[in-house]
Design a protein around this motif. Structure first.
Motif, PDB file in Angstrom:
ATOM      1  N   GLN A 191       3.727 -21.678 -29.583  1.00 24.39           N
ATOM      2  CA  GLN A 191       4.921 -22.525 -29.445  1.00 24.39           C
ATOM      3  C   GLN A 191       5.972 -21.831 -28.576  1.00 24.39           C
ATOM      4  N   LYS A 192       6.163 -20.530 -28.783  1.00 28.96           N
ATOM      5  CA  LYS A 192       7.144 -19.763 -28.007  1.00 28.96           C
ATOM      6  C   LYS A 192       6.780 -19.731 -26.522  1.00 28.96           C
ATOM      7  N   LEU A 193       5.475 -19.692 -26.227  1.00 32.64           N
ATOM      8  CA  LEU A 193       5.020 -19.642 -24.840  1.00 32.64           C
ATOM      9  C   LEU A 193       5.094 -20.998 -24.145  1.00 32.64           C
ATOM     10  N   SER A 194       5.387 -22.049 -24.881  1.00 30.92           N
ATOM     11  CA  SER A 194       5.449 -23.418 -24.330  1.00 30.92           C
ATOM     12  C   SER A 194       4.184 -23.744 -23.543  1.00 30.92           C
ATOM     13  N   CYS A 195       3.055 -23.584 -24.185  1.00 29.80           N
ATOM     14  CA  CYS A 195       1.770 -23.841 -23.533  1.00 29.80           C
ATOM     15  C   CYS A 195       1.584 -25.327 -23.249  1.00 29.80           C
ATOM     16  N   ASP A 196       0.977 -25.620 -22.118  1.00 25.28           N
ATOM     17  CA  ASP A 196       0.569 -26.988 -21.823  1.00 25.28           C
ATOM     18  C   ASP A 196      -0.756 -27.252 -22.521  1.00 25.28           C
ATOM     19  N   LEU A 197      -1.101 -28.538 -22.659  1.00 29.24           N
ATOM     20  CA  LEU A 197      -2.372 -28.915 -23.251  1.00 29.24           C
ATOM     21  C   LEU A 197      -3.371 -29.238 -22.149  1.00 29.24           C
ATOM     22  N   GLY A 198      -4.595 -28.785 -22.333  1.00 35.47           N
ATOM     23  CA  GLY A 198      -5.658 -29.065 -21.381  1.00 35.47           C
ATOM     24  C   GLY A 198      -6.249 -30.447 -21.606  1.00 35.47           C
ATOM     25  N   HIS A 199      -7.305 -30.747 -20.883  1.00 34.97           N
ATOM     26  CA  HIS A 199      -7.996 -32.033 -20.993  1.00 34.97           C
ATOM     27  C   HIS A 199      -8.556 -32.250 -22.396  1.00 34.97           C
ATOM     28  N   ASN A 200      -8.858 -31.160 -23.088  1.00 37.88           N
ATOM     29  CA  ASN A 200      -9.417 -31.254 -24.440  1.00 37.88           C
ATOM     30  C   ASN A 200      -8.338 -31.241 -25.521  1.00 37.88           C
ATOM     31  N   GLY A 201      -7.069 -31.252 -25.127  1.00 40.90           N
ATOM     32  CA  GLY A 201      -5.971 -31.266 -26.085  1.00 40.90           C
ATOM     33  C   GLY A 201      -5.634 -29.912 -26.676  1.00 40.90           C
ATOM     34  N   VAL A 202      -6.255 -28.860 -26.168  1.00 37.64           N
ATOM     35  CA  VAL A 202      -6.031 -27.506 -26.662  1.00 37.64           C
ATOM     36  C   VAL A 202      -5.033 -26.793 -25.745  1.00 37.64           C
ATOM     37  N   PRO A 203      -4.080 -26.045 -26.310  1.00 33.32           N
ATOM     38  CA  PRO A 203      -3.142 -25.304 -25.465  1.00 33.32           C
ATOM     39  C   PRO A 203      -3.866 -24.272 -24.591  1.00 33.32           C
ATOM     40  N   TYR A 204      -3.356 -24.094 -23.381  1.00 41.20           N
ATOM     41  CA  TYR A 204      -3.884 -23.035 -22.521  1.00 41.20           C
ATOM     42  C   TYR A 204      -2.727 -22.167 -22.048  1.00 41.20           C
ATOM     43  N   LEU A 205      -3.064 -20.935 -21.670  1.00 40.08           N
ATOM     44  CA  LEU A 205      -2.054 -19.961 -21.275  1.00 40.08           C
ATOM     45  C   LEU A 205      -1.777 -20.051 -19.780  1.00 40.08           C
ATOM     46  N   LYS A 206      -0.538 -20.314 -19.448  1.00 39.31           N
ATOM     47  CA  LYS A 206      -0.138 -20.364 -18.043  1.00 39.31           C
ATOM     48  C   LYS A 206      -0.245 -18.971 -17.440  1.00 39.31           C
ATOM     49  N   GLY A 207      -0.644 -18.891 -16.176  1.00 39.88           N
ATOM     50  CA  GLY A 207      -0.737 -17.613 -15.483  1.00 39.88           C
ATOM     51  C   GLY A 207      -2.081 -16.931 -15.613  1.00 39.88           C
ATOM     52  N   SER A 208      -3.023 -17.556 -16.313  1.00 36.54           N
ATOM     53  CA  SER A 208      -4.362 -16.966 -16.452  1.00 36.54           C
ATOM     54  C   SER A 208      -5.150 -17.123 -15.162  1.00 36.54           C
ATOM     55  N   LEU A 209      -6.179 -16.281 -15.016  1.00 36.16           N
ATOM     56  CA  LEU A 209      -7.079 -16.400 -13.863  1.00 36.16           C
ATOM     57  C   LEU A 209      -7.847 -17.713 -13.910  1.00 36.16           C
ATOM     58  N   SER A 210      -8.376 -18.009 -15.088  1.00 30.08           N
ATOM     59  CA  SER A 210      -9.172 -19.221 -15.275  1.00 30.08           C
ATOM     60  C   SER A 210      -8.969 -19.752 -16.675  1.00 30.08           C
ATOM     61  N   ARG A 211      -9.229 -21.043 -16.815  1.00 29.95           N
ATOM     62  CA  ARG A 211      -9.317 -21.621 -18.151  1.00 29.95           C
ATOM     63  C   ARG A 211     -10.592 -22.441 -18.199  1.00 29.95           C
ATOM     64  N   ILE A 212     -11.292 -22.283 -19.307  1.00 25.14           N
ATOM     65  CA  ILE A 212     -12.572 -22.951 -19.497  1.00 25.14           C
ATOM     66  C   ILE A 212     -12.479 -23.726 -20.803  1.00 25.14           C
ATOM     67  N   GLU A 213     -12.419 -25.038 -20.693  1.00 28.81           N
ATOM     68  CA  GLU A 213     -12.229 -25.906 -21.850  1.00 28.81           C
ATOM     69  C   GLU A 213     -13.591 -26.328 -22.394  1.00 28.81           C
ATOM     70  N   CYS A 214     -13.774 -26.146 -23.695  1.00 35.98           N
ATOM     71  CA  CYS A 214     -15.093 -26.327 -24.301  1.00 35.98           C
ATOM     72  C   CYS A 214     -15.048 -27.175 -25.565  1.00 35.98           C
ATOM     73  N   GLN A 215     -16.185 -27.775 -25.839  1.00 32.00           N
ATOM     74  CA  GLN A 215     -16.468 -28.354 -27.142  1.00 32.00           C
ATOM     75  C   GLN A 215     -17.455 -27.423 -27.824  1.00 32.00           C
ATOM     76  N   LEU A 216     -17.306 -27.285 -29.126  1.00 29.15           N
ATOM     77  CA  LEU A 216     -18.217 -26.433 -29.877  1.00 29.15           C
ATOM     78  C   LEU A 216     -19.613 -27.039 -29.833  1.00 29.15           C
ATOM     79  N   GLU A 217     -20.558 -26.287 -29.299  1.00 23.98           N
ATOM     80  CA  GLU A 217     -21.944 -26.728 -29.192  1.00 23.98           C
ATOM     81  C   GLU A 217     -22.758 -26.259 -30.400  1.00 23.98           C
ATOM     82  N   LYS A 218     -22.558 -24.986 -30.752  1.00 29.02           N
ATOM     83  CA  LYS A 218     -23.366 -24.398 -31.813  1.00 29.02           C
ATOM     84  C   LYS A 218     -22.710 -23.116 -32.292  1.00 29.02           C
ATOM     85  N   GLN A 219     -22.949 -22.775 -33.536  1.00 24.94           N
ATOM     86  CA  GLN A 219     -22.537 -21.476 -34.063  1.00 24.94           C
ATOM     87  C   GLN A 219     -23.757 -20.819 -34.688  1.00 24.94           C
TER      88      GLN A 219
END
Length: 159
Positions: free
Chosen positions: A96-124
């Motif tokens: 919340q303090k970082l004011s993260c934006d939400l990705g296509h999957n609705g999950v917050p991502y960190l601004k300034g990162s090299l890459s973001r990889i948005e995933c759905q859980l496939e298997k554990q």
């Protein structure tokens, strides 16, 4: 001859790795954790994996959320890595303090990162004291102008 945990950890520390923060949102809260065990698994279908320690507070919420974002950290994000690795910081408040934006999957991502990889859980998969988390990549983006944050022998490095 038996292998001590310290000998095993020391041997593993000689493998340089990139640094990621995996973010997630469950039904009530968002969170994140620093992960160095991230790897690509498959191109077709696009899959990634990381190891998630079973006894940490984000284990169950991350798996229950069904989706997550892998943020590959840039050389300027060492402080973020430390904050998301700390057991003394509330990760929901941090996001919340970082004011993260939400990705296509609705999950917050960190601004300034090299890459973001948005995933759905496939298997554990059970992995001893860890769960191996496999994610199907749904969206990815990157910033080619930045350099990576690396972790080697329990220290951070930039290239």
């Amino acid at each position: 001859m038996s292998l001590s945990p310290d000998e095993f950890k020391n041997a593993l520390s000689h493998f340089a790795s990139g640094v990621t923060v995996v973010t997630y949102s469950d039904t009530t809260r968002s969170g994140g954790l620093t992960v160095s065990s991230f790897s690509a698994l498959s191109l077709d279908p696009p899959l990634v994996l990381f190891s998630l320690q079973k006894n940490i507070s984000s284990h169950d919420p991350l798996l229950a959320s069904g989706q997550f974002t892998v943020n590959i950290l840039s050389g300027e994000q060492e402080d973020l890595s430390n904050q998301f690795a700390s057991g003394k910081i509330d990760k929901h408040e941090l996001i919340q303090k970082l004011s993260c934006d939400l990705g296509h999957n609705g999950v917050p991502y960190l601004k300034g990162s090299l890459s973001r990889i948005e995933c759905q859980l496939e298997k554990q998969v059970d992995g001893g004291d860890h769960t191996v988390v496999i994610g199907r990549v749904m969206h990815a983006s990157s910033d080619d102008s930045k350099r990576p944050l690396l972790y080697y022998r329990r220290n951070y490095y930039n290239i």
